[in-house]
Design a protein around this motif. Sequence first.
Motif: not given
Length: 157
Positions: A113, A115, A120, A124, A133
Amino acid sequence: MVSPSEEASCPICALHCDRDELKAHEVWRSDLWLLRHHPSPAPLPGWCLLDSLRHIGGPISFLPEEAQDWGVVVQRASQLVLAVTGCERVYVIAFGEGARHLHLHLIPRSADDPRTSAWKIADLYRDVEAGKATSASSVCVKDWLLRARALAPSLLS
């Protein structure tokens, strides 16, 4: 030293008094700590928070027993997140600005993943909070909580 007005207005202290919220998200507690799943909207299943039960801003204000217990609890709570999510790592982050009550984010990092890679994860978090998101599904969070609550006594007690 914490002023009475600061403690009275603390959102984490208020949360600790909210039985319905705790029933929905609490994983485990001791005399000093509370492990809970991130409330909705949760960025990921298994994104947890480890709170001090006592209103303190951070480790600088630990009592001796809190300082002695802290490392073991953080390690075991991280092991629980890892065991239940199957992630590769658990990020541990605390800023203490959104709520000046010690609450440590325990965040599952999964290689599959992107994200969740390094900073990052902050993007998220902000994107989920802003509705840009998709948050973790309530079904996935409830499933995670059931498995975590079953495993918590053996890892954290």
